[in-house]
Design a protein around this motif. Structure first.
Motif, PDB file in Angstrom:
ATOM      1  N   ASP A   1       4.596   3.422  -8.217  1.00 18.05           N
ATOM      2  CA  ASP A   1       4.306   2.395  -9.203  1.00 18.05           C
ATOM      3  C   ASP A   1       5.390   1.316  -9.157  1.00 18.05           C
ATOM      4  O   ASP A   1       6.246   1.314  -8.267  1.00 18.05           O
ATOM      5  N   LYS A   2       5.338   0.410 -10.137  1.00 15.13           N
ATOM      6  CA  LYS A   2       6.283  -0.706 -10.129  1.00 15.13           C
ATOM      7  C   LYS A   2       7.720  -0.243 -10.278  1.00 15.13           C
ATOM      8  O   LYS A   2       8.645  -0.953  -9.869  1.00 15.13           O
ATOM      9  N   LYS A   3       7.917   0.923 -10.845  1.00 18.78           N
ATOM     10  CA  LYS A   3       9.261   1.464 -10.990  1.00 18.78           C
ATOM     11  C   LYS A   3       9.657   2.348  -9.821  1.00 18.78           C
ATOM     12  O   LYS A   3      10.732   2.926  -9.821  1.00 18.78           O
ATOM     13  N   GLY A   4       8.754   2.469  -8.828  1.00 20.35           N
ATOM     14  CA  GLY A   4       9.049   3.265  -7.651  1.00 20.35           C
ATOM     15  C   GLY A   4       8.857   4.756  -7.854  1.00 20.35           C
ATOM     16  O   GLY A   4       9.399   5.554  -7.072  1.00 20.35           O
ATOM     17  N   GLN A   5       8.105   5.135  -8.870  1.00 17.69           N
ATOM     18  CA  GLN A   5       7.909   6.547  -9.183  1.00 17.69           C
ATOM     19  C   GLN A   5       6.521   7.014  -8.743  1.00 17.69           C
ATOM     20  O   GLN A   5       5.566   6.245  -8.722  1.00 17.69           O
ATOM     21  N   THR A   6       6.413   8.288  -8.402  1.00 15.95           N
ATOM     22  CA  THR A   6       5.143   8.913  -8.013  1.00 15.95           C
ATOM     23  C   THR A   6       5.025  10.266  -8.699  1.00 15.95           C
ATOM     24  O   THR A   6       6.020  10.879  -9.092  1.00 15.95           O
ATOM     25  N   ARG A   7       3.778  10.749  -8.823  1.00 14.91           N
ATOM     26  CA  ARG A   7       3.549  12.050  -9.442  1.00 14.91           C
ATOM     27  C   ARG A   7       3.696  13.194  -8.458  1.00 14.91           C
ATOM     28  O   ARG A   7       3.856  14.340  -8.848  1.00 14.91           O
ATOM     29  N   VAL A   8       3.643  12.858  -7.155  1.00 20.11           N
ATOM     30  CA  VAL A   8       3.869  13.868  -6.126  1.00 20.11           C
ATOM     31  C   VAL A   8       4.993  13.377  -5.223  1.00 20.11           C
ATOM     32  O   VAL A   8       5.144  12.172  -5.007  1.00 20.11           O
ATOM     33  N   PRO A   9       5.774  14.295  -4.686  1.00 21.52           N
ATOM     34  CA  PRO A   9       6.846  13.862  -3.773  1.00 21.52           C
ATOM     35  C   PRO A   9       6.271  13.422  -2.432  1.00 21.52           C
ATOM     36  O   PRO A   9       5.624  14.195  -1.722  1.00 21.52           O
ATOM     37  N   ASN A  10       6.483  12.180  -2.102  1.00 25.93           N
ATOM     38  CA  ASN A  10       5.988  11.656  -0.821  1.00 25.93           C
ATOM     39  C   ASN A  10       6.866  12.148   0.328  1.00 25.93           C
ATOM     40  O   ASN A  10       8.095  12.205   0.199  1.00 25.93           O
ATOM     41  N   PRO A  11       6.265  12.496   1.453  1.00 26.40           N
ATOM     42  CA  PRO A  11       7.064  12.868   2.624  1.00 26.40           C
ATOM     43  C   PRO A  11       7.832  11.665   3.153  1.00 26.40           C
ATOM     44  O   PRO A  11       7.463  10.502   2.909  1.00 26.40           O
ATOM     45  N   LEU A  12       8.890  11.931   3.875  1.00 22.79           N
ATOM     46  CA  LEU A  12       9.693  10.858   4.457  1.00 22.79           C
ATOM     47  C   LEU A  12       8.908  10.142   5.559  1.00 22.79           C
ATOM     48  O   LEU A  12       8.049  10.737   6.227  1.00 22.79           O
ATOM     49  N   LEU A  13       9.224   8.871   5.729  1.00 27.82           N
ATOM     50  CA  LEU A  13       8.525   8.088   6.751  1.00 27.82           C
ATOM     51  C   LEU A  13       8.740   8.653   8.149  1.00 27.82           C
ATOM     52  O   LEU A  13       7.831   8.614   8.986  1.00 27.82           O
ATOM     53  N   LYS A  14       9.921   9.183   8.407  1.00 28.50           N
ATOM     54  CA  LYS A  14      10.177   9.744   9.735  1.00 28.50           C
ATOM     55  C   LYS A  14       9.307  10.957  10.009  1.00 28.50           C
ATOM     56  O   LYS A  14       8.941  11.224  11.156  1.00 28.50           O
ATOM     57  N   ASP A  15       8.939  11.702   8.954  1.00 31.71           N
ATOM     58  CA  ASP A  15       8.052  12.853   9.131  1.00 31.71           C
ATOM     59  C   ASP A  15       6.587  12.444   9.238  1.00 31.71           C
ATOM     60  O   ASP A  15       5.742  13.269   9.596  1.00 31.71           O
TER      61      ASP A  15
ATOM     62  N   ARG B   1       0.818  -1.225   0.000  1.00 32.07           N
ATOM     63  CA  ARG B   1       0.000   0.000   0.000  1.00 32.07           C
ATOM     64  C   ARG B   1       0.843   1.262   0.000  1.00 32.07           C
ATOM     65  O   ARG B   1       0.499   2.258  -0.649  1.00 32.07           O
ATOM     66  N   MET B   2       1.953   1.246   0.713  1.00 30.17           N
ATOM     67  CA  MET B   2       2.767   2.449   0.819  1.00 30.17           C
ATOM     68  C   MET B   2       4.000   2.409  -0.072  1.00 30.17           C
ATOM     69  O   MET B   2       4.667   3.433  -0.269  1.00 30.17           O
ATOM     70  N   GLY B   3       4.328   1.230  -0.581  1.00 29.87           N
ATOM     71  CA  GLY B   3       5.483   1.129  -1.467  1.00 29.87           C
ATOM     72  C   GLY B   3       6.816   1.214  -0.740  1.00 29.87           C
ATOM     73  O   GLY B   3       7.816   1.635  -1.323  1.00 29.87           O
ATOM     74  N   VAL B   4       6.845   0.801   0.522  1.00 27.50           N
ATOM     75  CA  VAL B   4       8.068   0.847   1.317  1.00 27.50           C
ATOM     76  C   VAL B   4       8.802  -0.486   1.147  1.00 27.50           C
ATOM     77  O   VAL B   4       8.221  -1.554   1.342  1.00 27.50           O
ATOM     78  N   LYS B   5      10.096  -0.430   0.806  1.00 32.92           N
ATOM     79  CA  LYS B   5      10.883  -1.638   0.583  1.00 32.92           C
ATOM     80  C   LYS B   5      11.459  -2.169   1.901  1.00 32.92           C
ATOM     81  O   LYS B   5      11.381  -1.531   2.944  1.00 32.92           O
ATOM     82  N   HIS B   6      12.048  -3.362   1.817  1.00 35.76           N
ATOM     83  CA  HIS B   6      12.573  -4.029   3.009  1.00 35.76           C
ATOM     84  C   HIS B   6      13.590  -3.164   3.742  1.00 35.76           C
ATOM     85  O   HIS B   6      13.542  -3.027   4.969  1.00 35.76           O
ATOM     86  N   ALA B   7      14.528  -2.620   2.987  1.00 32.83           N
ATOM     87  CA  ALA B   7      15.581  -1.825   3.619  1.00 32.83           C
ATOM     88  C   ALA B   7      15.004  -0.612   4.339  1.00 32.83           C
ATOM     89  O   ALA B   7      15.466  -0.241   5.425  1.00 32.83           O
ATOM     90  N   ASP B   8      13.971   0.012   3.758  1.00 35.88           N
ATOM     91  CA  ASP B   8      13.358   1.181   4.395  1.00 35.88           C
ATOM     92  C   ASP B   8      12.558   0.784   5.632  1.00 35.88           C
ATOM     93  O   ASP B   8      12.503   1.544   6.609  1.00 35.88           O
ATOM     94  N   VAL B   9      11.928  -0.387   5.586  1.00 31.55           N
ATOM     95  CA  VAL B   9      11.195  -0.861   6.754  1.00 31.55           C
ATOM     96  C   VAL B   9      12.147  -1.032   7.933  1.00 31.55           C
ATOM     97  O   VAL B   9      11.836  -0.652   9.072  1.00 31.55           O
ATOM     98  N   VAL B  10      13.331  -1.581   7.658  1.00 33.92           N
ATOM     99  CA  VAL B  10      14.317  -1.790   8.720  1.00 33.92           C
ATOM    100  C   VAL B  10      14.928  -0.468   9.159  1.00 33.92           C
ATOM    101  O   VAL B  10      15.055  -0.193  10.358  1.00 33.92           O
ATOM    102  N   ARG B  11      15.300   0.356   8.205  1.00 36.64           N
ATOM    103  CA  ARG B  11      16.005   1.603   8.526  1.00 36.64           C
ATOM    104  C   ARG B  11      15.142   2.573   9.311  1.00 36.64           C
ATOM    105  O   ARG B  11      15.629   3.278  10.197  1.00 36.64           O
ATOM    106  N   THR B  12      13.850   2.617   9.023  1.00 42.52           N
ATOM    107  CA  THR B  12      12.958   3.585   9.669  1.00 42.52           C
ATOM    108  C   THR B  12      12.241   3.031  10.896  1.00 42.52           C
ATOM    109  O   THR B  12      11.414   3.732  11.488  1.00 42.52           O
TER     110      THR B  12
END
Length: 362
Positions: free
Chosen positions: A287-301, A249-260
């Motif tokens: 999307d499948k290429k990891g691209q979005t039309r709007v800049p998503n805020p960082l997970l920490k924010d 749903r959020m498009g967060v990868k494994h490394a980001d799940v661990v890092r954040t």
């Protein structure tokens, strides 16, 4: 003439008996010396010689009372010895307990514990042997913990001191295999001291979900357990769903799940803030290429900040608007619970990754 012969024969028998008794004197005296107190030996010897002299003159050897040990005196002495021995037995455990406690206190002080910490640790469970307390704390020190976190963890969960040492050593070995030695156990023990008391199958269930369902690497699992120890107390199914929500749903990868430290937050907090930003147009699933039309805020924010800071800096919205949204969102979730999505419509992580690889090849 016959009378003279008879008298000579009697004297011969008497002399032979006296001679035999003289040969037995050393043996009799040795026996008496062993069983008679020193102060009685002189009187016994004199009496025995007197009786033997009487027998040599044709008299009978009477039973000498002083040759035998004084029965009643010896029985009373035995009773006194038994009483003293029992009293010593009663005092010995106490003395040993005091010495053992002193050794344990000295060992804990050498480890770096303060006098106050030592007294509190030994008084938490007075029924637990002090050596068992020392053995348990030593195991934690060997895992790389410092005295202060050990004291805090035991104070938070005193039942740790009652654990059998075989269980503690087995669990310590298991934690080392998970990579939680060398000081990494500090955070886990402070946040979740139940890691030593919870059933082994529960820990295996959480580790199995992270490795087999979520496909985290061994190093990533170690970091998750180190930085997010609360996952050990979660339901395995809910933990898997939380990861799937982050991944799909959020498009967060494994490394980001661990890092954040994504998994440390509740699913309610994650969904409320994510969906709120999504409906405001401030977040979009990549999307499948990891691209979005709007800049998503960082997970920490999104997750690490307080609600007021989230609304002011990330969502740029009011608290009243967010409160209304949370009520509507809770109602939507209840409706979804009543009509859950079929399992056939849910993708697994493996299927999603296969689709991504096919898209890249095309």
């Amino acid at each position: 003439m016959a009378l003279n012969n008879l008298a000579q024969e009697r004297r011969g028998v008497c002399y032979m008996g006296v001679s035999d008794w003289h040969r037995l004197i050393p043996l009799a005296w040795a026996h008496v010396a062993r069983r008679t107190p020193l102060r009685e030996q002189k009187r016994t010897c004199a009496s025995l010689l007197c009786q033997l002299a009487t027998a040599s003159k044709g008299g009978s050897l009477r039973k000498v009372s002083c040759v035998e040990p004084r029965k009643y005196v010896r029985e009373s002495e035995c009773r006194a010895n038994v009483t003293r021995y029992r009293l010593e037995e009663q005092r010995t455990p106490v003395a040993r307990g005091v010495l053992e406690r002193e050794k344990v206190i000295s060992a804990l002080l050498d480890m770096g514990f303060s006098d106050i910490h030592v007294n509190e640790l030994l008084s938490m469970w007075p029924s637990v042997p002090t050596q068992q307390v020392l053995d348990f704390i030593s195991e934690l020190i060997l895992l790389g913990l410092n005295p202060e976190p050990v004291y805090v963890a035991v104070k938070k969960s005193p039942e740790l001191l009652k654990l059998p040492m075989m269980h503690v050593r087995k669990r310590s070995s298991y934690l080392r295999k998970l990579g939680l030695g060398e000081g990494k156990l500090k955070t886990v023990l402070l946040c979740c001291p139940e890691i030593f008391t919870m059933p082994q199958r529960d820990i295996d269930g959480i580790v199995g979900v992270l490795r087999e369902k979520c496909l985290f690497t061994v190093q990533q699992v170690t970091r998750i357990l180190h930085r997010c120890p609360y996952v050990l107390q979660e339901d395995p199914g809910e933990l898997e769903y939380k990861f799937q929500y982050a991944y799909f749903r959020m498009g967060v990868k494994h490394a980001d799940v661990v890092r954040t430290d994504f998994l440390r937050y509740s699913i309610t907090r994650i969904q409320q803030r994510h969906v709120f930003l999504e409906r405001l147009g401030r977040y979009q699933t990549p999307d499948k290429k990891g691209q979005t039309r709007v800049p998503n805020p960082l997970l920490k924010d999104i997750l690490r900040v307080s609600e007021a800071e989230f609304l002011a800096r990330t969502a740029c919205s009011s608290a009243a608007e967010f409160d209304v949204f949370k009520k509507l969102f809770a109602r939507e979730e209840e409706e979804k619970t009543e009509s859950p999505m079929p399992d056939s419509e849910r993708l697994s992580v493996d299927e999603e990754e296969e689709e991504e690889e096919e898209g890249e090849e095309e």
